[in-house]
Enzyme design. Structure first.
Site, PDB file in Angstrom:
ATOM      1  N   HIS A 104      -6.095  13.631  -2.559  1.00  0.00           N
ATOM      2  CA  HIS A 104      -6.045  13.628  -1.087  1.00  0.00           C
ATOM      3  C   HIS A 104      -6.278  15.036  -0.568  1.00  0.00           C
ATOM      4  O   HIS A 104      -5.755  16.009  -1.118  1.00  0.00           O
ATOM      5  CB  HIS A 104      -4.685  13.112  -0.606  1.00  0.00           C
ATOM      6  CG  HIS A 104      -4.608  12.928   0.881  1.00  0.00           C
ATOM      7  ND1 HIS A 104      -5.182  11.859   1.528  1.00  0.00           N
ATOM      8  CD2 HIS A 104      -4.033  13.695   1.848  1.00  0.00           C
ATOM      9  CE1 HIS A 104      -4.959  11.962   2.828  1.00  0.00           C
ATOM     10  NE2 HIS A 104      -4.270  13.074   3.049  1.00  0.00           N
ATOM     11  N   ARG A 114      -6.347   9.279   7.477  1.00  0.00           N
ATOM     12  CA  ARG A 114      -7.790   9.498   7.494  1.00  0.00           C
ATOM     13  C   ARG A 114      -8.152  10.909   7.966  1.00  0.00           C
ATOM     14  O   ARG A 114      -7.417  11.530   8.725  1.00  0.00           O
ATOM     15  CB  ARG A 114      -8.453   8.492   8.443  1.00  0.00           C
ATOM     16  CG  ARG A 114      -8.170   7.027   8.163  1.00  0.00           C
ATOM     17  CD  ARG A 114      -8.945   6.513   6.963  1.00  0.00           C
ATOM     18  NE  ARG A 114      -8.902   5.065   6.881  1.00  0.00           N
ATOM     19  CZ  ARG A 114      -9.787   4.248   7.440  1.00  0.00           C
ATOM     20  NH1 ARG A 114     -10.784   4.734   8.141  1.00  0.00           N
ATOM     21  NH2 ARG A 114      -9.671   2.940   7.304  1.00  0.00           N
ATOM     22  N   ASP A 140      -0.981   7.137   0.576  1.00  0.00           N
ATOM     23  CA  ASP A 140      -0.694   8.572   0.506  1.00  0.00           C
ATOM     24  C   ASP A 140       0.797   8.890   0.416  1.00  0.00           C
ATOM     25  O   ASP A 140       1.216  10.000   0.768  1.00  0.00           O
ATOM     26  CB  ASP A 140      -1.291   9.305   1.723  1.00  0.00           C
ATOM     27  CG  ASP A 140      -2.768   9.035   1.902  1.00  0.00           C
ATOM     28  OD1 ASP A 140      -3.459   8.893   0.879  1.00  0.00           O
ATOM     29  OD2 ASP A 140      -3.236   8.976   3.049  1.00  0.00           O
ATOM     30  N   GLU A 434      15.342  -9.737  14.503  1.00  0.00           N
ATOM     31  CA  GLU A 434      15.808 -11.008  13.938  1.00  0.00           C
ATOM     32  C   GLU A 434      14.999 -11.429  12.709  1.00  0.00           C
ATOM     33  O   GLU A 434      15.473 -12.227  11.907  1.00  0.00           O
ATOM     34  CB  GLU A 434      15.718 -12.109  14.997  1.00  0.00           C
ATOM     35  CG  GLU A 434      16.769 -12.037  16.083  1.00  0.00           C
ATOM     36  CD  GLU A 434      17.995 -12.873  15.758  1.00  0.00           C
ATOM     37  OE1 GLU A 434      17.909 -13.705  14.836  1.00  0.00           O
ATOM     38  OE2 GLU A 434      19.024 -12.696  16.420  1.00  0.00           O
ATOM     39  N   ARG A 619      22.838  -5.043  11.122  1.00  0.00           N
ATOM     40  CA  ARG A 619      21.408  -4.956  11.426  1.00  0.00           C
ATOM     41  C   ARG A 619      21.116  -3.506  11.828  1.00  0.00           C
ATOM     42  O   ARG A 619      21.215  -3.141  12.989  1.00  0.00           O
ATOM     43  CB  ARG A 619      21.064  -5.935  12.554  1.00  0.00           C
ATOM     44  CG  ARG A 619      19.563  -6.129  12.771  1.00  0.00           C
ATOM     45  CD  ARG A 619      19.315  -7.080  13.914  1.00  0.00           C
ATOM     46  NE  ARG A 619      19.672  -8.452  13.583  1.00  0.00           N
ATOM     47  CZ  ARG A 619      19.993  -9.378  14.468  1.00  0.00           C
ATOM     48  NH1 ARG A 619      20.041  -9.061  15.744  1.00  0.00           N
ATOM     49  NH2 ARG A 619      20.284 -10.610  14.087  1.00  0.00           N
TER      50      ARG A 619
END
Length: 660
Positions: A104, A114, A140, A434, A619
């Site tokens: 990279h 990119r 990456d 949810e 959550r």
């Protein structure tokens, strides 16, 4: 050691040469056919493979099961990718027992994604580099095997930096490939909190915005200089390209874009001035700045612009379906605060958006999405960005009206998604926290957490599954049809205009609205199953700022992403929420208008929500993607949100019949 290589461009050629020099046996090379619209200044991987007698392929979709099977038959021990332009699926990566490695062109974790070569110049960086890293499912993001730093000189342009990076890559591979071959490498995990990610660039991204500082525009010129397409501007309707430039600390009162002089060709900017050293008109030849000025008919005081004079200077058109809802009305307010958005909205009511109805850039129609299909299709075609925010999202309705939940949340929205595919429009779709269901992860991660729901005889999950299925449909349209999309998942957003007290009276509201109604009416606060369930509450202002940044989509970083938007620091149980709300209520200046507090009452979920309900114990969102794609952090403390939400609702109550 047997390897399969995915390669393109100069980096692909030098990577193949380095592998052969290190004694690797290349069984096959996968590359791309050249794009006729792209200036091919780089080496040909296909030609090199043919000259070396190595089988070479350029499939449209290397991840197709047939190609996966063919690669499996080659039995690669290790896989390498050198500037291959498509993501390689996990099924292929898992074929190599020694792993897969990618080269990279940046110092990861900075500049994932990119065009890092161009982006570092656009952003005025003074250093970049090359990184060899292990390939994982996410682009990456794998552990770093080796890096080399490359200094960026002030006079570097894209092609000179490209040559520097190629030289560094050769050195890096010469040093590292033997170590990989002998299994003697040290891998270092990337620091996710330092990661940045940038999207692809197109020639149209390189227009010169003269209100910006001259240094910023000079960096743009450097980043896309020949053989890249070049930075550009307009004189009237005539386009011209700037190939090289210099920054002048010229103090001028001239408007940005004004010609200060023609010899040299000096243009006023938002800060300083930019000298156009060389450029060209249309398909003409390259010439020095003063000749370019003469060719374009420029004189002192002439004005340049970033787009053709005849181009429609219109605002970005945003279509919000469900504009009168909690998110819709707050988002409208945020968009209209800027000067470059036109908002088109549809909803069955207008009480929350009445403050915008006379705004010149807000256009509203009262209607139902299940009836106004022709209006919706026309406006999807007309607008640039579509946000379908219409949904039934209150838990009691999941068990009370499961079929209506499915019809509205899935079927009606699917039709809108297909319009976006048909007319190639960008869609920003509200998924939901949810969808994670009963996931046991400490932090719910968009890319890795499993989505776990209960059995079919628990209709409470129809909302979660409807949303999850439509997420998957959108993702598939993105993969197969090129739909430009972003999915965002709100985690318990709160604030003024969340539901209303009338909705709470029939049980069709969110938790905090229901609790406020209990306080207003002097009824006990009901704690479902004891209220021990934990949620992470997010201020609507934090949520809307994140959503606004998704709409802005800087560097196209949000394309194809799923983004949690929540505040993991604002975690509290429903019981704790009730206690905080009560404390705020007791000290509110309107407190004396309302009955005494009636206490807390524990009730079973089945008696409140009905048969078929299941709850979720916790959550908590991972907001890694939000940080990476949006440069966003939630800032507002939960107590501030509670105070403002309570104040809003108390001031909507008619106090004329209340004792003073």
């Amino acid at each position: 050691m047997k390897t399969v290589v995915f390669a393109y461009h100069d980096m692909g050629c030098l990577g193949i040469e380095a592998l052969l020099a290190a004694g690797y046996e290349i069984s096959a090379i996968f590359t791309h056919t050249d794009n006729p619209g792209e200036k091919a200044f780089y080496g040909s991987v296909a030609r090199l493979a043919a000259e070396r007698g190595i089988p070479v392929y350029a499939p449209d979709n290397v991840n197709h099961p047939l190609w996966v099977e063919r690669i499996a038959q080659l039995s690669p021990e290790v896989i390498f990718s050198f500037y291959y332009r498509h993501l390689i699926c996990d099924e292929i990566l898992q074929l190599a027992p020694r792993g897969a490695f990618n080269l990279h062109g940046s110092l990861l974790p900075k500049y994932r994604g990119r065009a890092p070569l161009n982006w570092v110049l656009v952003n005025g960086e003074t250093e970049t580099g090359v990184t060899l890293h292990r390939m994982v499912k996410r682009a990456d993001a794998g552990a770093i095997v080796a890096q080399l730093r490359v200094a960026i000189a002030p006079d570097d342009i894209a092609i000179t930096l490209h040559h520097k990076l190629c030289h560094a890559a050769r050195q890096l591979l010469e040093q590292t490939l033997p170590a990989i071959k002998h299994g003697n490498i040290l891998e270092i995990a990337q620091r996710e909190n330092e990661a940045t990610c940038f999207g692809r660039r197109t020639p149209d991204d390189s227009f010169l915005e003269w209100h910006k500082p001259a240094s910023v525009l000079h960096n743009m010129v450097r980043a896309v200089a020949d053989p890249w397409p070049g930075a550009f501007s307009y004189v009237g309707n005539q386009k011209f390209t700037v190939w090289s430039s210099r920054v002048h600390p010229h103090a001028s009162k001239a408007q940005p874009g004004s010609v200060i002089s023609v010899a040299p060709l000096l243009i006023a900017c938002g800060d300083g001035a930019l000298e156009i050293v060389t450029g060209q008109t249309g398909d003409g030849i390259t010439m020095q700045g003063s000749q370019l000025a003469q060719t374009l008919g420029l004189v002192q005081g002439s004005r340049l612009n970033s787009q053709p004079a005849c181009a429609a200077r219109r605002r970005t058109r945003v279509l919000i379906l469900g504009v009168n809802g909690f998110i819709g009305n707050h988002l409208t307010e945020r968009l209209l605060r800027e000067d470059h958005y036109e908002v088109y909205g549809l909803d069955i009511g207008s009480d929350a958006i009445s403050r915008f109805l006379n705004h010149p850039h807000f256009h509203f129609v009262e209607g139902d999405i299940s009836i106004h299909s022709e209006w919706i299709e026309y406006h999807v075609k007309k607008c640039d960005v579509v946000l379908p925010l219409v949904a039934i999202a209150t838990p009691i309705e999941y068990t009370r009206n499961p079929l209506r939940v499915f019809e509205l949340d899935f079927e009606e929205n699917l039709r809108i998604i297909r319009y976006c595919v048909k007319y190639r429009k960008r869609i920003i779709f509200p998924s939901t926290s949810e969808v994670y269901g009963m996931c046991s992860d400490k932090y719910f991660d968009e890319d890795h957490s499993n989505l776990i729901v209960g059995p079919v005889n628990k209709p409470r999950w129809i909302y979660s599954v409807s949303k999850q299925l439509i997420d998957r449909v959108i993702w598939a349209y993105g993969e197969k049809e090129g739909l430009q999309f972003t999915l965002f998942r709100p985690f318990n957003w709160m604030g003024p205009r969340l539901d209303n007290l009338n909705a709470a009276r029939i049980g069709s509201s969110r938790a905090i609205t229901q609790l406020i109604l209990n306080l207003v009416e002097g009824s006990p606060i009901k704690l479902i199953d004891g209220g021990k369930q934990k949620r992470c509450f997010t201020d609507i202002r934090d949520g809307i700022e994140a959503l606004y940044r998704i709409i802005e989509n800087a560097g196209n970083r949000c394309d194809g992403e799923i983004i949690n938007i929540g505040n993991p620091e604002n975690e509290a149980s429903i019981e704790e929420l009730g206690e905080m709300l009560l404390a705020s209520f007791e000290k509110h200046p309107l407190r004396h208008y309302f009955p005494p507090f009636a206490g807390f009452r524990v009730v079973e979920s089945s008696s409140y929500y009905g048969k078929g309900y299941q709850d979720v114990e916790h959550r908590k969102p991972s907001i890694r993607n939000a940080r990476r794609c949006l440069d966003w952090e939630p800032k507002i403390d939960m107590q501030e949100t509670i105070d403002e939400t309570l104040d809003f609702f108390l001031r909507t109550v008619d106090l004329t019949d209340k004792p003073s």
